[in-house]
Design an enzyme around this catalytic site. Sequence first.
Site, PDB file in Angstrom:
ATOM      1  N   TRP A 184       1.025  -1.054   0.244  1.00 11.67           N
ATOM      2  CA  TRP A 184      -0.442   0.041   0.394  1.00 11.67           C
ATOM      3  C   TRP A 184       1.128   1.346  -0.217  1.00 11.67           C
ATOM      4  CZ3 TRP A 184      -2.095   2.808   4.643  1.00 11.67           C
ATOM      5  CH2 TRP A 184      -3.048   3.741   4.477  1.00 11.67           C
TER       6      TRP A 184
ATOM      7  N   ASP B 117      -0.232  -5.314   9.699  1.00  7.69           N
ATOM      8  CA  ASP B 117      -1.510  -3.824   9.103  1.00  7.69           C
ATOM      9  C   ASP B 117      -2.527  -5.405   8.379  1.00  7.69           C
ATOM     10  OD1 ASP B 117      -3.000  -1.734   8.359  1.00  7.69           O
ATOM     11  OD2 ASP B 117      -1.636  -1.582   6.265  1.00  7.69           O
TER      12      ASP B 117
ATOM     13  N   LYS C 253     -13.511  -1.045   6.079  1.00 10.10           N
ATOM     14  CA  LYS C 253     -13.365  -2.157   4.848  1.00 10.10           C
ATOM     15  C   LYS C 253     -14.659  -3.291   5.403  1.00 10.10           C
ATOM     16  CE  LYS C 253     -10.807   0.358   2.531  1.00 10.10           C
ATOM     17  NZ  LYS C 253      -9.614   0.411   1.883  1.00 10.10           N
TER      18      LYS C 253
HETATM   19  C1  LIG Z   1      -2.864  -2.184   3.542  1.00  5.46           C
HETATM   20  C2  LIG Z   1      -4.442  -0.900   4.062  1.00  5.46           C
HETATM   21  N1  LIG Z   1      -3.518  -0.605   5.568  1.00  5.46           N
HETATM   22  C3  LIG Z   1      -4.132   0.330   6.000  1.00  5.46           C
HETATM   23  C4  LIG Z   1      -5.831   0.770   4.807  1.00  5.46           C
HETATM   24  C5  LIG Z   1      -5.578   2.405   5.731  1.00  5.46           C
HETATM   25  O1  LIG Z   1      -7.165   2.568   6.112  1.00  5.46           O
HETATM   26  P1  LIG Z   1      -7.900   3.265   6.373  1.00  5.46           P
HETATM   27  O2  LIG Z   1      -7.526   4.216   7.188  1.00  5.46           O
HETATM   28  O3  LIG Z   1      -9.145   4.035   5.706  1.00  5.46           O
HETATM   29  O4  LIG Z   1      -8.350   1.845   7.577  1.00  5.46           O
HETATM   30  C6  LIG Z   1      -5.259   0.384   3.697  1.00  5.46           C
HETATM   31  C7  LIG Z   1      -6.606   1.084   3.276  1.00  5.46           C
HETATM   32  O5  LIG Z   1      -6.989   1.400   2.023  1.00  5.46           O
HETATM   33  C8  LIG Z   1      -4.632  -0.027   3.831  1.00  5.46           C
HETATM   34  O6  LIG Z   1      -5.486  -0.768   2.348  1.00  5.46           O
END
Ligand SMILES: Cc1ncc(COP(=O)(O)O)c(C=O)c1O
Length: 411
Positions: free
Chosen positions: A139, A220, A256
């Site tokens: 990411w 993560d 999600k």
């Molecule tokens: C691997 C990963 N980590 C963290 C996030 C963080 O998402 P959010 O801050 O919307 O919870 C995402 C979102 O796409 C992700 O794909």
Amino acid sequence: MANAETWDSVPLAPPDSIFKLTAAYKEDTFPQKINLGVGAYRDDDNKPWVLPVVKKVTDMLLHDPALEHEYLPITGLPEFTAAAARLMFGADSPALAEGRVTSVQTISGTGANHLGALFLSKFYGWYEGKEVYLSDPTWVNHFAIFRNVGVEPRTYPYYDANTIGLAFSAFIETLQTAPPRSVFLLHACAHNPTGVDPTREQWSQIADVILAKGHYTFFDCAYQGFASGDLEGDAWAVREFVRRNVPMLVCQSFAKNAGLYGERVGALHVVAPSASAATRVKTQLSVLQRSEISNPPAHGARLMALILNNPELFEEWKRDIRTMAGRIIAMRQELHGLLTDKYKTPGNWDHIVNQIGMFSFTGIRAEQSQALTEKAHIYLTTNGRISMAGLNSHNIEYFAESLDKVVRGQL
Ligand SMILES: Cc1ncc(COP(=O)(O)O)c(C=O)c1O
């Protein structure tokens, strides 16, 4: 006072590539256009989906006469953080029973990554320089999140373009050759952007090397439940690492799996070797959080606390999760069937069904991705990643047909 030249030296930053893609999609007037860049769930009519259980608890909150708008504690809503930890580690987790897990509410998964990175930057017993190993690819935000707190990203081999699968031996080799006590960021499930996860056997081997080298695991976990439809199964790697006493922390997001993208509800869990270490860690996380956001936002945490702490609502949520994961899995199967049976597209497409979660690495080249966008109005990142959530029963035929054409060089 600022003068006219004050900001002259500030360069214009490039726009975020995903948001740029979405803007181009919105401007496109072609009726069959498809957006496969989007990182959020869409229903079969390509609409954002409010989970029925979320509608229900929102209504409950609205009509709660006791609802006030005071600050939450600095480390968050206790009934949310405790339930979020049980969800991640399992209600019967010995680490929880022993008081070794410290949990802090964060600004969704991004905030958990940030707070975790900031905490490590300040308090981890760094061996050499401050470095973190990120999967190649990962990411993209991970890079900036760590750089912002003075931790330099390095990468470890993860994706093998030849097999469209895991570069397992090269990954293990990097774990073995990295300096002892290195920090490795691992995606707990549904790896973004590849959709390629280690098998359970591979996870165990990864844990073996991590333990042998004294590395630290930065998990993560942004897709628990959303990946397979099973909250427990998607937490398997995290729980296995806890069981084996791997030193670790976990970033958790409810964006999600609860469709709470805008509410920014998440948590950082640090698993410490003792209850007293956990307490000390918590006090420092609290100090860091205070200077950054003072108090986390209440609304999303209240919604999740209601869902997680009420058995009936929790069952409803699990049904909603299965609805989302089930649709994604069905799209994978349908796409695989169209490519292999209907179009007989050259190449092996089994990775489409073997990969997991919202994203799939199709294995197509950058120029093929570009051709799909320019000639077929299908928007995807140039690395060939598609969001399965952008596919539905109305557009999947058009996508499969276009993908077949681009693979054959006929687009
Ligand atoms: C691997 C990963 N980590 C963290 C996030 C963080 O998402 P959010 O801050 O919307 O919870 C995402 C979102 O796409 C992700 O794909």
